[in-house]
Structures are given as structure tokens and as C-alpha cells.
Design an enzyme around this catalytic site. Sequence first.
Site, PDB file in Angstrom:
ATOM      1  CB  SER A  19      -0.824  -0.014   1.288  1.00  0.00           C
ATOM      2  OG  SER A  19      -1.367   1.251   1.560  1.00  0.00           O
ATOM      3  CE1 TYR A  48      -3.836  -2.460   5.324  1.00  0.00           C
ATOM      4  CE2 TYR A  48      -3.395  -0.112   5.137  1.00  0.00           C
ATOM      5  CZ  TYR A  48      -3.660  -1.330   4.549  1.00  0.00           C
ATOM      6  OH  TYR A  48      -3.733  -1.429   3.177  1.00  0.00           O
TER       7      TYR A  48
HETATM    8  N1  LIG Z   1      -8.655  -0.214  -1.274  1.00  0.00           N
HETATM    9  C1  LIG Z   1      -7.631   0.533  -0.943  1.00  0.00           C
HETATM   10  O1  LIG Z   1      -7.745   1.774  -0.805  1.00  0.00           O
HETATM   11  C2  LIG Z   1      -6.268  -0.085  -0.780  1.00  0.00           C
HETATM   12  C3  LIG Z   1      -5.155   0.771  -0.702  1.00  0.00           C
HETATM   13  C4  LIG Z   1      -3.902   0.221  -0.542  1.00  0.00           C
HETATM   14  C5  LIG Z   1      -3.737  -1.154  -0.471  1.00  0.00           C
HETATM   15  N2  LIG Z   1      -4.826  -1.983  -0.543  1.00  0.00           N
HETATM   16  C6  LIG Z   1      -4.597  -3.429  -0.440  1.00  0.00           C
HETATM   17  O2  LIG Z   1      -5.169  -4.082  -1.555  1.00  0.00           O
HETATM   18  C7  LIG Z   1      -5.443  -5.444  -1.201  1.00  0.00           C
HETATM   19  C8  LIG Z   1      -6.833  -5.816  -1.695  1.00  0.00           C
HETATM   20  O3  LIG Z   1      -7.799  -5.072  -0.977  1.00  0.00           O
HETATM   21  P1  LIG Z   1      -9.080  -4.406  -1.658  1.00  0.00           P
HETATM   22  O4  LIG Z   1      -8.935  -2.941  -1.548  1.00  0.00           O
HETATM   23  O5  LIG Z   1      -9.340  -5.007  -2.974  1.00  0.00           O
HETATM   24  O6  LIG Z   1     -10.193  -4.802  -0.578  1.00  0.00           O
HETATM   25  P2  LIG Z   1     -11.499  -5.740  -0.643  1.00  0.00           P
HETATM   26  O7  LIG Z   1     -12.375  -5.346  -1.769  1.00  0.00           O
HETATM   27  O8  LIG Z   1     -12.024  -5.721   0.732  1.00  0.00           O
HETATM   28  O9  LIG Z   1     -10.885  -7.187  -0.970  1.00  0.00           O
HETATM   29  C9  LIG Z   1     -10.214  -7.951  -0.008  1.00  0.00           C
HETATM   30  C10 LIG Z   1     -10.120  -9.381  -0.493  1.00  0.00           C
HETATM   31  O10 LIG Z   1      -9.442 -10.144   0.511  1.00  0.00           O
HETATM   32  C11 LIG Z   1     -10.258 -11.242   0.903  1.00  0.00           C
HETATM   33  N3  LIG Z   1     -10.145 -11.505   2.322  1.00  0.00           N
HETATM   34  C12 LIG Z   1     -10.321 -10.619   3.344  1.00  0.00           C
HETATM   35  N4  LIG Z   1     -10.228 -11.265   4.518  1.00  0.00           N
HETATM   36  C13 LIG Z   1      -9.974 -12.563   4.228  1.00  0.00           C
HETATM   37  C14 LIG Z   1      -9.808 -13.733   5.012  1.00  0.00           C
HETATM   38  N5  LIG Z   1      -9.860 -13.695   6.351  1.00  0.00           N
HETATM   39  N6  LIG Z   1      -9.613 -14.924   4.387  1.00  0.00           N
HETATM   40  C15 LIG Z   1      -9.584 -14.980   3.032  1.00  0.00           C
HETATM   41  N7  LIG Z   1      -9.723 -13.919   2.238  1.00  0.00           N
HETATM   42  C16 LIG Z   1      -9.931 -12.723   2.833  1.00  0.00           C
HETATM   43  C17 LIG Z   1     -11.694 -10.804   0.570  1.00  0.00           C
HETATM   44  O11 LIG Z   1     -12.496 -11.952   0.299  1.00  0.00           O
HETATM   45  P3  LIG Z   1     -13.619 -12.593   1.262  1.00  0.00           P
HETATM   46  O12 LIG Z   1     -14.226 -11.476   2.046  1.00  0.00           O
HETATM   47  O13 LIG Z   1     -14.518 -13.272   0.307  1.00  0.00           O
HETATM   48  O14 LIG Z   1     -12.857 -13.557   2.118  1.00  0.00           O
HETATM   49  C18 LIG Z   1     -11.480 -10.012  -0.719  1.00  0.00           C
HETATM   50  O15 LIG Z   1     -11.445 -10.876  -1.819  1.00  0.00           O
HETATM   51  C19 LIG Z   1      -5.251  -5.534   0.307  1.00  0.00           C
HETATM   52  O16 LIG Z   1      -4.012  -6.142   0.580  1.00  0.00           O
HETATM   53  C20 LIG Z   1      -5.235  -4.082   0.762  1.00  0.00           C
HETATM   54  O17 LIG Z   1      -4.484  -3.892   1.934  1.00  0.00           O
HETATM   55  C21 LIG Z   1      -6.084  -1.467  -0.696  1.00  0.00           C
END
Ligand SMILES: NC(=O)c1ccc[n+]([C@@H]2O[C@H](COP(=O)([O-])OP(=O)(O)OC[C@H]3O[C@@H](n4cnc5c(N)ncnc54)[C@H](OP(=O)(O)O)[C@@H]3O)[C@@H](O)[C@H]2O)c1
Length: 266
Positions: free
Chosen positions: A138, A151
Site C-alpha cells: 500500500s 495496518y
Molecule cells: N482499497 C484501498 O484503498 C487499498 C489501498 C492500498 C492497499 N490496498 C490493499 O489491496 C489489497 C486488496 O484489498 P481491496 O482494496 O481489494 O479490498 P477488498 O475489496 O475488501 O478485498 C479484499 C479481499 O481479501 C479477501 N479476504 C479478506 N479477509 C480474508 C480472510 N480472512 N480470508 C480470506 N480472504 C480474505 C476478501 O475476500 P472474502 O471477504 O470473500 O474472504 C477479498 O477478496 C489488500 O491487501 C489491501 O491492503 C487497498
Amino acid sequence: MKVTLLTGASSGIGEAWAKSLAAEKHNLVLVARSENKLKTLCNQSSQQYGISVQYIVIDLTQPNADLLIFEETEKRKLIVDCLINNAGIGTAGDFTQIELADEQAMMQLNMITLVSLTHRYLKQMRERNSGTIINVASMAAFMPAPFMAAYAASKVFVKSFTEALSEENRPFNIRIMLLCPGATETRFFETAKINQEDKKALLGNANIQTPAMVVEEAMKGMKSNKTIIISGLTNKIGAKLGALIPNSMIMKFIANNARSTLQKIK
Ligand SMILES: NC(=O)c1ccc[n+]([C@@H]2O[C@H](COP(=O)([O-])OP(=O)(O)OC[C@H]3O[C@@H](n4cnc5c(N)ncnc54)[C@H](OP(=O)(O)O)[C@@H]3O)[C@@H](O)[C@H]2O)c1
């Protein structure tokens, strides 16, 4: 059969990534907890592109999740040629007000499962002298973040781990890369229990990307020789500027801004 194993494939950046990889005819193993979403993605992608798309339903905060996934891919005789550790969650607010169990689950998912999956599949890649691993960090990996302290620290860990491992494995024809998204329109904020008003206050006029925009840059990065892929021009500039300004100044700004605008920490 060679496959790309993608965690967190059921929504957000992971879902968009699964679709882009499928369009480029990668055979896939999608991992997350939401079985219906994974099933739909598998059916759509395999029909549309004539590739193999399988899924594993698992909670990645379980301490033995990496072993269960590894055993499952061995049983299915799959060769994990590309591992994408994308699954991750955030925690936000005054550290003392965040449930300890939530912090512990976040750290297990963002760091321990990521390291464990990397260990298991990297060993096999080394035997084959080929493979790719991409870990998702991130922009929070570039500086401490008051009110998202644990985080941001987890993402600093991912960045340091990935950069070091990338260098260690350079002689073995194995690419290890880091993707650093900035604010992206996904379920991330909801999962981190950040309400709509606080989300608006936190992000202000920030340049929020869509998952498709992040993945487009990630796919380009996979074809380049870069170790770190920062998505979005504003974030690229932010990372460069951030390196020039002392952390103490940035943190004061973030903390004061959070104290004056966020409902969650009042
Ligand atoms: N969105 C942002 O602003 C942002 C910014 C910087 C970095 N990121 C990073 O990007 C990555 C993806 O996040 P996103 O933004 O796409 O969020 P998201 O839409 O919430 O997706 C998170 C994914 O992780 C899975 N997940 C969460 N908890 C889990 C668990 N206990 N076991 C298995 N799978 C799990 C969820 O699937 P299920 O709920 O179906 O399990 C979902 O597929 C993360 O590493 C996050 O830190 C995001």
C-alpha cells in the site's frame, strides 16, 4: 498444469485482477472466503476464455491456511508458477479502541499468511528455476500512519520482506514484486470499519482509483523489470515527495488532520 494462485480474488483489486489474468489466458486458482462470488467468477472466466479457473474457499486468518492451500494445490496436481498475495484488510482508529482480535487477525492475514504462502511456493519455484510472486502492500508502506498504526506497519513489513526477497532470488530466474496501490474504491474501508463520513474526511480530494486502474498498472508492471509498482501518478509523486520530507512532519500532519476531522476518534 501451471496456474496463477491469487488470494483475495472475490472482490476489489483481486476480482479485477482475476478478470484481467483470465483475459490473458492464465489458468487460475482463486482464493477467498466468499464461495458464491468465487464460483461465479470461475464459471464466467472459464466459459469466456476457455481456461481452467478453480477456487479454494478458506479463511486466511487461520494459522494453518497456507498448509491447507498448499496441500490442496498438490492434491490437484497444480504447479503454482505465479503467486499473488493480494488478500489484506485494514484496521483504523485510536489504537486502544480497536479490538485486539481485529489487529491480530489483520496481522495474521497481511503478514504471516503472506510469508507462509511465499515460503511454500517459492521453494518449488527455486527447484524449477522459474516463477513470479507479487505481494500487495500500500502507499501506507512508505510512512507510518497515525490512526492506522498497525495496518501501515504491516505494509511496511510486506515492502521490506518483498524487496529483500526479490534481491535474494535474482540469480534464480524468479521475479518477486511489490504492488503499492493508493486509495482505491473497494470494500476495504467498510471492512476497516471506516464509516462513509470518515472515509470522505480521510480521502478528501485524493485521487481515488478504481480496481481496474490499479490492475492495469499491475499487469503492465508484471511485464516490466520493476520490483515496485506504485499505481497512479499522484501516488508515484507522493512516494517521491514523502521520501524528502521527515516522517515526523508527515505524521503530525496526518494525526492533526485525523483528530480534527474523523468522527471515529473523537
Ligand atoms: N482499497 C484501498 O484503498 C487499498 C489501498 C492500498 C492497499 N490496498 C490493499 O489491496 C489489497 C486488496 O484489498 P481491496 O482494496 O481489494 O479490498 P477488498 O475489496 O475488501 O478485498 C479484499 C479481499 O481479501 C479477501 N479476504 C479478506 N479477509 C480474508 C480472510 N480472512 N480470508 C480470506 N480472504 C480474505 C476478501 O475476500 P472474502 O471477504 O470473500 O474472504 C477479498 O477478496 C489488500 O491487501 C489491501 O491492503 C487497498
